[in-house]
Design a protein around this motif. Structure first.
Motif, PDB file in Angstrom:
ATOM      1  N   ASP A 147       1.019  -2.466   3.175  1.00 23.15           N
ATOM      2  CA  ASP A 147      -0.210  -2.878   3.838  1.00 23.15           C
ATOM      3  C   ASP A 147       0.071  -2.377   5.423  1.00 23.15           C
ATOM      4  O   ASP A 147      -0.932  -1.707   5.902  1.00 23.15           O
ATOM      5  CB  ASP A 147      -0.317  -4.359   3.724  1.00 23.15           C
ATOM      6  CG  ASP A 147      -1.706  -4.713   4.293  1.00 23.15           C
ATOM      7  OD1 ASP A 147      -2.755  -4.071   3.761  1.00 23.15           O
ATOM      8  OD2 ASP A 147      -1.977  -5.672   4.905  1.00 23.15           O
ATOM      9  N   ASN A 195      -2.437   0.441   6.922  1.00 20.86           N
ATOM     10  CA  ASN A 195      -3.058   0.161   8.255  1.00 20.86           C
ATOM     11  C   ASN A 195      -2.751   1.147   9.533  1.00 20.86           C
ATOM     12  O   ASN A 195      -3.921   1.282   9.985  1.00 20.86           O
ATOM     13  CB  ASN A 195      -2.747  -1.204   8.723  1.00 20.86           C
ATOM     14  CG  ASN A 195      -3.582  -2.591   7.896  1.00 20.86           C
ATOM     15  OD1 ASN A 195      -4.823  -2.175   7.873  1.00 20.86           O
ATOM     16  ND2 ASN A 195      -3.122  -3.547   7.745  1.00 20.86           N
ATOM     17  N   SER A 232      -6.795   0.894  -1.719  1.00 20.17           N
ATOM     18  CA  SER A 232      -6.607  -0.025  -0.596  1.00 20.17           C
ATOM     19  C   SER A 232      -7.025   0.976   0.709  1.00 20.17           C
ATOM     20  O   SER A 232      -7.434   0.506   1.713  1.00 20.17           O
ATOM     21  CB  SER A 232      -5.319  -0.580  -0.548  1.00 20.17           C
ATOM     22  OG  SER A 232      -5.381  -1.419   0.573  1.00 20.17           O
TER      23      SER A 232
END
Length: 226
Positions: free
Chosen positions: A106, A110, A150
């Motif tokens: 993640d 990001n 994602s």
């Protein structure tokens, strides 16, 4: 308030905030997503594929075997798993390893998506049929590991927040077949072919960079028609 499998507690608070749009850069970029390299950009950059799950795979397998053994031991002793302290302790350890992989991935996604949104006004990317690709058992694990879905989701909401534009190219657009110099369609190529020369204009191509250039060109074309 929630408690995750690793034993940590989290409190979720909903707040309303005003997001400031980013300054315009007059820059556009095309992105070809891959497995060997996570993302190949039309400016020639290749973003390394951080294979978080595969890096931790051996450790996870070892700890999961321990978990299975402790479950079997508790069963043989007639102890319910909720009351088996050694089993519960090992269960939390395995959960922490999974959580670490998720957090690493993640953080990587990001940082990459924020960089792309900050530096480009328009981002062009293929509309990938990830669900369909996951049916390919040979590639499913690797595709899940790189987290394409994602990545695209983060690009979409950040583009919306910061006043940037995300253009998705049709799944069947032949980005790997076209010459980015003369637009000649040189036909399908097997995945083992990473470099090729256009039969029409003799331009040498890196397969993935060429694809990202074609994705950028198609995105610009679609935007001009909108």
């Amino acid at each position: 308030v929630r408690r995750n499998p690793s034993g940590k507690y989290f409190v979720s608070i909903l707040v309303e905030t005003e997001v400031q749009q980013l300054e315009k850069t007059a820059s556009s970029i095309g992105i070809d997503l891959g497995i060997v390299d996570f993302a190949i950009l039309s400016d020639g950059r290749k973003i390394d594929n951080n294979k978080f799950t595969s890096q931790m795979e051996k450790k996870l397998k070892r700890e999961q075997r321990k978990l299975s053994k402790r479950a079997l031991l508790a069963k043989n002793k007639g102890i319910h798993l909720f009351e088996a302290r050694n089993y519960q302790k090992q269960k939390r350890k395995v959960a922490r390893l999974h959580e670490k992989v998720m957090n690493q991935r993640d953080d990587f996604l990001n940082k990459l998506t924020t960089e792309l949104i900050k530096n480009h006004d328009m981002i062009c990317i293929e509309d990938l049929n990830v669900k369909g690709m996951l049916r390919n058992h040979k590639l499913a694990k690797r595709i899940s590991d790189v987290s394409w879905s994602s990545f695209v989701t983060k690009l979409k909401y950040k583009a919306d927040w910061y006043g940037k534009l995300l253009v998705e190219i049709d799944t069947w657009f032949p980005s790997s077949q076209l010459c980015s110099t003369c637009s000649h369609n040189d036909g399908k190529k097997s995945l083992d072919i990473r470099k090729w020369v256009c039969s029409n204009c003799q331009t040498p191509h890196d397969r993935d960079i060429n694809a990202s250039l074609n994705i950028l060109s198609e995105g610009l074309r679609l935007h001009s028609l909108a």
